[in-house]
Design a protein around this motif. Structure first.
Motif, mmCIF file in Angstrom:
data_model
loop_
_atom_site.group_PDB
_atom_site.id
_atom_site.type_symbol
_atom_site.label_atom_id
_atom_site.label_comp_id
_atom_site.label_asym_id
_atom_site.label_seq_id
_atom_site.Cartn_x
_atom_site.Cartn_y
_atom_site.Cartn_z
ATOM 1 N N PHE A 162 4.150 -6.182 28.549
ATOM 2 C CA PHE A 162 5.585 -5.910 28.515
ATOM 3 C C PHE A 162 6.050 -5.497 29.916
ATOM 4 O O PHE A 162 5.279 -4.976 30.723
ATOM 5 C CB PHE A 162 5.882 -4.777 27.533
ATOM 6 C CG PHE A 162 5.570 -5.085 26.096
ATOM 7 C CD1 PHE A 162 6.481 -5.780 25.311
ATOM 8 C CD2 PHE A 162 4.368 -4.680 25.523
ATOM 9 C CE1 PHE A 162 6.206 -6.068 23.976
ATOM 10 C CE2 PHE A 162 4.080 -4.970 24.200
ATOM 11 C CZ PHE A 162 4.998 -5.660 23.422
ATOM 12 N N ASP A 163 7.322 -5.731 30.189
ATOM 13 C CA ASP A 163 7.903 -5.275 31.454
ATOM 14 C C ASP A 163 7.883 -3.749 31.502
ATOM 15 O O ASP A 163 7.996 -3.070 30.472
ATOM 16 C CB ASP A 163 9.345 -5.769 31.598
ATOM 17 C CG ASP A 163 9.425 -7.269 31.800
ATOM 18 O OD1 ASP A 163 8.425 -7.880 32.238
ATOM 19 O OD2 ASP A 163 10.503 -7.837 31.490
ATOM 20 N N HIS A 164 7.757 -3.228 32.717
ATOM 21 C CA HIS A 164 7.782 -1.782 32.882
ATOM 22 C C HIS A 164 9.106 -1.221 32.385
ATOM 23 O O HIS A 164 10.178 -1.732 32.686
ATOM 24 C CB HIS A 164 7.582 -1.402 34.349
ATOM 25 C CG HIS A 164 7.561 0.067 34.594
ATOM 26 N ND1 HIS A 164 8.702 0.782 34.911
ATOM 27 C CD2 HIS A 164 6.554 0.970 34.538
ATOM 28 C CE1 HIS A 164 8.389 2.050 35.051
ATOM 29 N NE2 HIS A 164 7.107 2.199 34.837
ATOM 30 N N ASP A 165 9.022 -0.162 31.590
ATOM 31 C CA ASP A 165 10.228 0.454 31.018
ATOM 32 C C ASP A 165 10.076 1.969 31.116
ATOM 33 O O ASP A 165 9.223 2.563 30.433
ATOM 34 C CB ASP A 165 10.385 0.031 29.563
ATOM 35 C CG ASP A 165 11.668 0.560 28.926
ATOM 36 O OD1 ASP A 165 12.339 1.418 29.540
ATOM 37 O OD2 ASP A 165 11.991 0.142 27.799
ATOM 38 N N PRO A 166 10.881 2.626 31.952
ATOM 39 C CA PRO A 166 10.745 4.082 32.099
ATOM 40 C C PRO A 166 10.985 4.851 30.807
ATOM 41 O O PRO A 166 10.587 6.009 30.695
ATOM 42 C CB PRO A 166 11.781 4.431 33.167
ATOM 43 C CG PRO A 166 12.742 3.279 33.192
ATOM 44 C CD PRO A 166 11.931 2.074 32.826
ATOM 45 N N ALA A 167 11.620 4.224 29.821
ATOM 46 C CA ALA A 167 11.853 4.913 28.550
ATOM 47 C C ALA A 167 10.548 5.204 27.813
ATOM 48 O O ALA A 167 10.516 6.057 26.917
ATOM 49 C CB ALA A 167 12.774 4.079 27.667
ATOM 50 N N LEU A 170 6.678 9.353 28.415
ATOM 51 C CA LEU A 170 7.016 10.462 27.516
ATOM 52 C C LEU A 170 6.278 11.728 27.923
ATOM 53 O O LEU A 170 5.052 11.710 28.124
ATOM 54 C CB LEU A 170 6.632 10.106 26.075
ATOM 55 C CG LEU A 170 7.093 8.740 25.540
ATOM 56 C CD1 LEU A 170 6.539 8.518 24.142
ATOM 57 C CD2 LEU A 170 8.612 8.629 25.552
ATOM 58 N N ASP A 171 7.003 12.814 28.028
ATOM 59 C CA ASP A 171 6.389 14.126 28.194
ATOM 60 C C ASP A 171 6.317 14.772 26.814
ATOM 61 O O ASP A 171 7.345 15.020 26.178
ATOM 62 C CB ASP A 171 7.209 15.002 29.148
ATOM 63 C CG ASP A 171 7.081 14.545 30.595
ATOM 64 O OD1 ASP A 171 6.212 13.682 30.869
ATOM 65 O OD2 ASP A 171 7.840 15.022 31.446
ATOM 66 N N VAL A 172 5.095 15.015 26.358
ATOM 67 C CA VAL A 172 4.900 15.431 24.969
ATOM 68 C C VAL A 172 4.131 16.758 24.911
ATOM 69 O O VAL A 172 3.296 17.043 25.775
ATOM 70 C CB VAL A 172 4.124 14.353 24.185
ATOM 71 C CG1 VAL A 172 4.892 13.033 24.189
ATOM 72 C CG2 VAL A 172 2.727 14.141 24.771
ATOM 73 N N ASP A 266 2.321 7.785 29.840
ATOM 74 C CA ASP A 266 2.985 6.588 30.372
ATOM 75 C C ASP A 266 2.467 5.396 29.581
ATOM 76 O O ASP A 266 1.454 4.783 29.930
ATOM 77 C CB ASP A 266 2.693 6.420 31.861
ATOM 78 C CG ASP A 266 3.472 5.254 32.465
ATOM 79 O OD1 ASP A 266 4.129 4.507 31.696
ATOM 80 O OD2 ASP A 266 3.424 5.070 33.688
ATOM 81 N N LEU A 267 3.166 5.074 28.493
ATOM 82 C CA LEU A 267 2.707 4.009 27.604
ATOM 83 C C LEU A 267 2.813 2.636 28.236
ATOM 84 O O LEU A 267 2.280 1.653 27.694
ATOM 85 C CB LEU A 267 3.480 4.071 26.289
ATOM 86 C CG LEU A 267 3.120 5.300 25.436
ATOM 87 C CD1 LEU A 267 4.135 5.493 24.323
ATOM 88 C CD2 LEU A 267 1.719 5.181 24.873
ATOM 89 N N ASN A 268 3.464 2.526 29.409
ATOM 90 C CA ASN A 268 3.424 1.280 30.157
ATOM 91 C C ASN A 268 1.998 0.950 30.597
ATOM 92 O O ASN A 268 1.708 -0.189 30.971
ATOM 93 C CB ASN A 268 4.318 1.379 31.395
ATOM 94 C CG ASN A 268 5.784 1.512 31.035
ATOM 95 O OD1 ASN A 268 6.412 0.560 30.602
ATOM 96 N ND2 ASN A 268 6.334 2.720 31.217
ATOM 97 N N ALA A 298 5.342 -1.607 25.056
ATOM 98 C CA ALA A 298 4.981 -1.205 26.410
ATOM 99 C C ALA A 298 3.498 -1.441 26.586
ATOM 100 O O ALA A 298 2.737 -1.426 25.613
ATOM 101 C CB ALA A 298 5.336 0.257 26.675
ATOM 102 N N GLY A 299 3.073 -1.628 27.828
ATOM 103 C CA GLY A 299 1.663 -1.824 28.112
ATOM 104 C C GLY A 299 1.231 -3.255 27.883
ATOM 105 O O GLY A 299 2.037 -4.191 27.841
ATOM 106 N N GLU A 300 -0.073 -3.413 27.729
ATOM 107 C CA GLU A 300 -0.646 -4.759 27.591
ATOM 108 C C GLU A 300 -0.441 -5.311 26.181
ATOM 109 O O GLU A 300 -0.568 -4.588 25.190
ATOM 110 C CB GLU A 300 -2.125 -4.741 27.929
ATOM 111 C CG GLU A 300 -2.393 -4.474 29.409
ATOM 112 C CD GLU A 300 -3.839 -4.586 29.814
ATOM 113 O OE1 GLU A 300 -4.095 -4.697 31.027
ATOM 114 O OE2 GLU A 300 -4.720 -4.556 28.929
#
Length: 304
Positions: A162-167, A170-172, A266-268, A298-300
């Motif tokens: 997926f394309d990088h998406d700052p959304a 996540l700070d959890v 960072d789920l990207n 997000a990610g692969e």
């Protein structure tokens, strides 16, 4: 007449903030692109995770294994090999006894490269040598040849992502355990299990729901194995979570990291495990319940 030059209008605070946000997003996208390039270079290495060509299980009786030189057997909790009559290739390596027998011991869930050999008819060079990996899974030794000429490497044209998406950064909240919990999970191969330790848990909020996920790996290098609802991804993926190393006397915020008591996911950077690329991975499965009840776009994605 004296010409009066007007000063350019100062940017509004909102416009300046928007410019800063855009610059930050561009920098993050460039960093992510560089990280993805490094990831694919690593996959393409001659004996990387695109190259496993078999998963072979020796027994207590010395015997040949398909495609490998020598005889192989298990005895006294060690794996043994020795040259055999009719060999057309020779296993070599720092710890290989040329005339045999060679013994090797690895820990449960671990592996090591014992040596390499050059199949008959191939030109010399690391790009053509087969590496022989020894693994111990569920108390059983297996041998996994890593062949740089495997079809999975020869036909590799990148990992869809997926394309990088700052959304998806996540700070959890995180809760670290005083003592790790030992648990047993499944594996990518039938009849295998993995013994892992849970070091803590995080709460992931999305669309009004909160899901608690377990962290394995270690307290300093935690990993998050998870499933989700996307139909474009492998059955499960892994996220390696960075625990920020703070400068003494600073807080997490001052170090441009997550706030105290939180981790940044960072789920990207969610990755496919080796089992997604070949049929010969023995990767651990997620803990029961490590499922996000929504699509993580997000990610692969799943390899083609």
């Amino acid at each position: 007449m004296t010409e009066v030059l007007s000063k350019p209008a100062a940017a509004s605070p909102d416009a300046a903030a928007a410019d800063d946000a855009a610059a930050t997003a561009d920098a993050a996208a460039r960093e992510h692109a560089a990280w993805r390039s490094a990831r694919e270079r690593d996959l393409r290495t001659p004996h990387g995770w695109l190259t496993p060509a078999a998963l072979l299980w020796p027994t207590a009786t010395p015997a040949r294994l398909p495609g490998l030189p020598g005889e192989w057997w298990v005895e006294d909790r060690a794996l043994y090999t020795r040259p055999a009559s009719g060999d057309t290739a020779t296993l070599v390596g720092e710890h290989v006894e040329p005339d045999g027998p060679t013994s090797v011991v690895v820990g449960e869930g671990r592996s090591r490269i014992l040596g390499t050999f050059l199949p008959q008819g191939r030109a010399a060079g690391v790009e053509h040598e087969v590496a022989v990996e020894v693994v111990l899974r569920t108390g059983r030794y297996a041998v996994r040849p890593r062949d740089p000429e495997a079809a999975t490497r020869a036909g590799f044209d990148g990992v869809p992502a997926f394309d990088h998406d700052p959304a998806w950064v996540l700070d959890v909240p995180v809760r670290w355990y005083d003592e790790p919990d030992a648990v047993t999970v499944g594996a990518a191969q039938p009849r295998l299990v993995h013994h892992v330790e849970v070091f803590g848990e995080v709460d992931v909020a999305h669309a009004g729901t909160v899901t608690t996920l377990a962290l394995t790996g270690s307290a300093t290098e935690p990993t998050l194995l998870f499933t989700d609802e996307s139909d474009e991804v492998a059955p499960w993926r892994v996220l390696h979570v960075r625990v920020p190393a703070l400068v003494p006397g600073t807080t997490a915020d001052a170090a441009d990291g997550p706030a105290p008591g939180t981790l940044r996911l960072d789920l990207n950077r969610a990755l496919n495990l080796p089992y997604a690329f070949t049929r010969f991975g023995t990767c651990p499965a997620p803990l029961a319940g490590n499922h996000l009840p929504f699509a993580v776009t997000a990610g692969e994605k799943a390899p083609r």
